[in-house]
Design a protein around this motif. Sequence first.
Motif, PDB file in Angstrom:
ATOM      1  N   LYS A 474       0.821  -1.222   0.000  1.00 45.41           N
ATOM      2  CA  LYS A 474       0.000   0.000   0.000  1.00 45.41           C
ATOM      3  C   LYS A 474       0.851   1.268   0.000  1.00 45.41           C
ATOM      4  O   LYS A 474       0.314   2.381   0.059  1.00 45.41           O
ATOM      5  CB  LYS A 474      -0.904   0.009   1.247  1.00 45.41           C
ATOM      6  CG  LYS A 474      -1.861  -1.163   1.334  1.00 45.41           C
ATOM      7  CD  LYS A 474      -3.143  -0.893   0.618  1.00 45.41           C
ATOM      8  CE  LYS A 474      -4.149  -2.012   0.841  1.00 45.41           C
ATOM      9  NZ  LYS A 474      -5.394  -1.782   0.097  1.00 45.41           N
ATOM     10  N   LYS A 475       2.188   1.090  -0.002  1.00 52.06           N
ATOM     11  CA  LYS A 475       3.135   2.206  -0.016  1.00 52.06           C
ATOM     12  C   LYS A 475       3.015   3.076   1.231  1.00 52.06           C
ATOM     13  O   LYS A 475       3.249   4.287   1.196  1.00 52.06           O
ATOM     14  CB  LYS A 475       2.961   3.055  -1.277  1.00 52.06           C
ATOM     15  CG  LYS A 475       3.259   2.285  -2.559  1.00 52.06           C
ATOM     16  CD  LYS A 475       3.118   3.166  -3.798  1.00 52.06           C
ATOM     17  CE  LYS A 475       3.445   2.354  -5.054  1.00 52.06           C
ATOM     18  NZ  LYS A 475       3.318   3.160  -6.284  1.00 52.06           N
ATOM     19  N   ILE A 476       2.598   2.452   2.341  1.00 53.69           N
ATOM     20  CA  ILE A 476       2.580   3.159   3.623  1.00 53.69           C
ATOM     21  C   ILE A 476       3.994   3.216   4.197  1.00 53.69           C
ATOM     22  O   ILE A 476       4.387   4.201   4.821  1.00 53.69           O
ATOM     23  CB  ILE A 476       1.609   2.455   4.594  1.00 53.69           C
ATOM     24  CG1 ILE A 476       0.172   2.572   4.060  1.00 53.69           C
ATOM     25  CG2 ILE A 476       1.692   3.059   5.987  1.00 53.69           C
ATOM     26  CD1 ILE A 476      -0.852   1.808   4.880  1.00 53.69           C
ATOM     27  N   LEU A 493       0.012  -1.313  12.745  1.00 55.64           N
ATOM     28  CA  LEU A 493      -0.218  -0.783  11.398  1.00 55.64           C
ATOM     29  C   LEU A 493      -1.693  -0.821  11.011  1.00 55.64           C
ATOM     30  O   LEU A 493      -2.126  -0.083  10.123  1.00 55.64           O
ATOM     31  CB  LEU A 493       0.596  -1.579  10.373  1.00 55.64           C
ATOM     32  CG  LEU A 493       2.111  -1.334  10.345  1.00 55.64           C
ATOM     33  CD1 LEU A 493       2.785  -2.329   9.419  1.00 55.64           C
ATOM     34  CD2 LEU A 493       2.405   0.093   9.914  1.00 55.64           C
ATOM     35  N   ILE A 494      -2.470  -1.697  11.656  1.00 60.25           N
ATOM     36  CA  ILE A 494      -3.890  -1.792  11.294  1.00 60.25           C
ATOM     37  C   ILE A 494      -4.626  -0.504  11.581  1.00 60.25           C
ATOM     38  O   ILE A 494      -5.727  -0.278  11.056  1.00 60.25           O
ATOM     39  CB  ILE A 494      -4.582  -2.967  12.016  1.00 60.25           C
ATOM     40  CG1 ILE A 494      -4.610  -2.734  13.533  1.00 60.25           C
ATOM     41  CG2 ILE A 494      -3.916  -4.288  11.674  1.00 60.25           C
ATOM     42  CD1 ILE A 494      -5.404  -3.782  14.292  1.00 60.25           C
ATOM     43  N   GLY A 498      -6.245   4.153   5.660  1.00 65.27           N
ATOM     44  CA  GLY A 498      -6.168   3.509   4.360  1.00 65.27           C
ATOM     45  C   GLY A 498      -5.644   2.104   4.380  1.00 65.27           C
ATOM     46  O   GLY A 498      -5.552   1.461   3.331  1.00 65.27           O
ATOM     47  N   PHE A 499      -5.310   1.592   5.571  1.00 62.28           N
ATOM     48  CA  PHE A 499      -4.744   0.246   5.668  1.00 62.28           C
ATOM     49  C   PHE A 499      -5.875  -0.758   5.852  1.00 62.28           C
ATOM     50  O   PHE A 499      -6.694  -0.629   6.759  1.00 62.28           O
ATOM     51  CB  PHE A 499      -3.772   0.160   6.842  1.00 62.28           C
ATOM     52  CG  PHE A 499      -2.981  -1.124   6.883  1.00 62.28           C
ATOM     53  CD1 PHE A 499      -1.759  -1.209   6.256  1.00 62.28           C
ATOM     54  CD2 PHE A 499      -3.474  -2.241   7.534  1.00 62.28           C
ATOM     55  CE1 PHE A 499      -1.022  -2.391   6.285  1.00 62.28           C
ATOM     56  CE2 PHE A 499      -2.754  -3.420   7.569  1.00 62.28           C
ATOM     57  CZ  PHE A 499      -1.520  -3.496   6.939  1.00 62.28           C
ATOM     58  N   SER A 500      -5.953  -1.758   4.976  1.00 60.86           N
ATOM     59  CA  SER A 500      -6.965  -2.803   5.103  1.00 60.86           C
ATOM     60  C   SER A 500      -6.402  -4.095   4.552  1.00 60.86           C
ATOM     61  O   SER A 500      -5.737  -4.108   3.517  1.00 60.86           O
ATOM     62  CB  SER A 500      -8.241  -2.429   4.339  1.00 60.86           C
ATOM     63  OG  SER A 500      -9.170  -3.494   4.398  1.00 60.86           O
ATOM     64  N   THR A 501      -6.663  -5.199   5.251  1.00 61.60           N
ATOM     65  CA  THR A 501      -6.197  -6.511   4.792  1.00 61.60           C
ATOM     66  C   THR A 501      -7.294  -7.264   4.057  1.00 61.60           C
ATOM     67  O   THR A 501      -7.097  -8.417   3.681  1.00 61.60           O
ATOM     68  CB  THR A 501      -5.731  -7.358   5.992  1.00 61.60           C
ATOM     69  OG1 THR A 501      -6.810  -7.496   6.914  1.00 61.60           O
ATOM     70  CG2 THR A 501      -4.548  -6.705   6.676  1.00 61.60           C
ATOM     71  N   ALA A 502      -8.460  -6.632   3.864  1.00 62.64           N
ATOM     72  CA  ALA A 502      -9.550  -7.319   3.167  1.00 62.64           C
ATOM     73  C   ALA A 502      -9.176  -7.521   1.705  1.00 62.64           C
ATOM     74  O   ALA A 502      -8.673  -6.618   1.045  1.00 62.64           O
ATOM     75  CB  ALA A 502     -10.845  -6.514   3.277  1.00 62.64           C
TER      76      ALA A 502
END
Length: 695
Positions: A474-476, A493-494, A498-502
Motif C-alpha cells: 500500500k506504499k505506507i 499498522l492496522i 487507508g490500511f486494510s487486509t480485506a
Amino acid sequence: MSRSPEDRGGELRALFFESANEILQSLNEAGLELEARPSDEEVIRRIRRAIHTLKGDSAACGFHKLSELAHELEDVLTPQVAQARGAELAELVLTAADSFGAMLTSYQRRKEPPAVDALHAMIRKLLEVPDSRKGPGSVESQVPAQFAWTEYEQLMISEAVHRGDIVYNVALRIDPNSLMRAAAFQLIRNVLHGSGTVIALRPEDNVAAATVEIVEAALASSQPEERLLQRCRIPSIVSDVRLERSAETPEHELLGDLLEAQAAKLAAGAADATEGAAVNPGASGSAVTAVAESTLRVDATRIDAVMNLVGELIIGKSMLNRTLTEFDQKHARDPLRAKLADAMAFQARILDELHKCVLKIRMVPVEQLFRRFPRVVRDVAKQCGKDVALDLSGQNTDLDKGILDALAEPLMHLVRNAVDHGIEAADERLTAGKAARGTIHLNAYHQGTQVVIEVRDDGRGIGPAQLRAHAVEKKILKAEEANRLTDQEALNLIFESGFSTASEVTEVSGRGIGMDVVRTVLDRLKGTVQVSSQLGRGTTIQLRAPLTLASIQTLLFRVGGRLFAVPLSSVVEITRITDSEIHRVDQREVLRLREQILTLVRLDHLSRLRSIDTQPVRKKHFVIVIGAAEKRFGLIVDSLVGEEELVIKALPGEIVSSDLVSGASILGDGTVVLILNVPAVLSRLSRSTPLGAIA
C-alpha cells in the motif's frame, strides 16, 4: 406562567424520541430471543406490548404513518404465526425495528419518513398462513378487529386478569348470507354469555347490530380455547372466528395493583385510620414500588453546567488554600488561624463529596452501549455466512456518559471487523480443530482511574509478516522500514489510515476506513488502543479511556519556564540523570534505565513551544518516565512542582496550535497549566524516523 402549546408539544416529542429509542432497543433484543425461541409466547407478548406503546405514543405526537405501521404490525404478532413461521416472524420484528428507527430519524430531522414497502410486503406474506397449517384451535387472523375497549372496560379486564381469570378477545364475523342480523347478534350474545362472563361487547344492542359485520367481545372464561372456538362457530350464523388471549400489559398491571392497594387502604381505614397506610405493605407488588421510585430526566448540558461550576469551586478551593498558607507564614500565632483551617477542611470535605456526586450523575453503566451489539453481530454474521456467538461481561462497569457515547463508533468498527476478518468460516474452523461457532467476547472493567474495554475473538489471528507486506504494497512504508518494525509495531499498522487486509470490498469492510477512526477517537479522549494477536488463536484489542474528562490527578512540572501537567496515571516513575548518562542512538537521545533503553523527549525540541525565560545550565535533569499502552518514554523536565487535581478546560486552536497539549487548567494563584497529551507525544515519536528506541 403557563407554557405555550408549542413548547409543551416540543417537550412531548423530545420525551417520545427518547422513550422510542429504548423501545427499539427492546425490540431488537426481543427479536433475537424470538429467533432463538420462535414459540415463546412471553416474548411475543413483550413485542406486542412494545409495538402497542409505540403506536399510542406516536399517534399522540402526530406521527400517524408510524402509528399506522405499528397497528398493522400488531395483527401478525400472534403465537400461531410464530409457531408456523417463527424464523420469518423474528426477521420481521428485526426489520420493523430498523424501519421504525429510520422513520424516527426522519421525524427528528423534520423530513418525510421513508417508504417501508418491504416491511408491508413481509407483513402481508405472514398474514397469508396456509389453511393446512391451522389446527382446530388456531386463531384465524383474517377477521379484522380493533378491540378498542374504553378505559372502564380496560379496568374491568385488568381486574379479571389480576384475579387470575383467563380473558379472551373474541371477534366473530356474521355470515354475509344471514338475512336477520339482529337475530344473529342475539344468538351470538347468548352463546358468549353461556361461555363465561362478558366484560365488554361491541355492538352493545340489537339495533346497532343490524349494520355491523364483526362482533367483538372481551370474555372471561375457564373453558379451553378449542371448546370456545367450537361454541362460537355457529352454523349459518358465524363464518369466521378470531380468538386471542388478553395479556396483562404493564399499564394493566399498574392499574390492577393500584386498585388492590386502594382497596386495601380503604378496608384498613374503616378498621383503623391510623394504621391504613401500613396495612399489607407488600400487597401492591413491584408496580407500586416502581411508582414510588422517581426518575428525573435531565438534559446533559445542564449536568455539564453544574460540573463546570464545581470545577470553578475546586479552583476557588485552591486559591483559599494558597491564601491560608500565606496567612500561616505571616500570622503563625494568630488565634484565627486554627478556625480558618477548620473551616477550610470542612469546605474541602463537602466540595469533594459534591464533586463525587456530580461525577456519579454523569456515570452510566456500559450496558447501555453493549446492548446494541448482539444485533450487530447477528446481522454481520448473517451477511458473511458465519456462525458467531457474542459473550458479554462487565456490563455494570460505570463510565462518563460523554466517553460512552464517544466509544460507540470505535467499538462498532472493532466488533464488525472481528466478525468479518477475525472469525473464520465454519469449515475452516472445523479443519483447524475448532468449534464451528466462533465467539466474540466483549468485556469492560476498571483499572485505576481508567476504564478498559476488550474486544476478543477466537478467530484466525493477525500475522505481523502479512501486515508488513501489506504496508509495503500500500506504499505506507518502504521495505527496509517495514523490516525494522517489531511485531507489536507491525500489529499497530492496522490503525493506519487507508490500511486494510480485506481481499475485496464488501458491505462490511475492505474500504480502508474504520480502524484509523478507533485510534483517532481514543487520542481525542486521551486514551490508548492496544492490539495483541496470536495466529490461529485469535485477537484481543483493548481500549483504555479515563473514567471522566472533567478532572484528573496530575503531576506538575516546568519546561522552558512554562508550567505543564501530565496525568498521574501515566507516570511510571521519576528519576534524575546527568548529561553523561544521555546517549545518542539513530539521531535520538536515549537513556539506559535498568537494562532498558528509553527514548528521551524534550518538549521544546518536539514542538513549537518556545521558552518564556532563560533557564540556567543544569548538571542534573529530572526525567519523568511515562507509560502508555505497552510503550515507555522519558520526559526531560527542568523542575518538578508537585501533584494537583486539575479541572480540564479545552483550549481553542488559535490559542495553542500544538497537538501535544490537550487542554488547560487554572491554579489557585491564576497560573495557567498546559496538560500534556501523552498519546499525541507517542504518535509524534512513532511518525518520526527512525522508528527504533521506543521501549
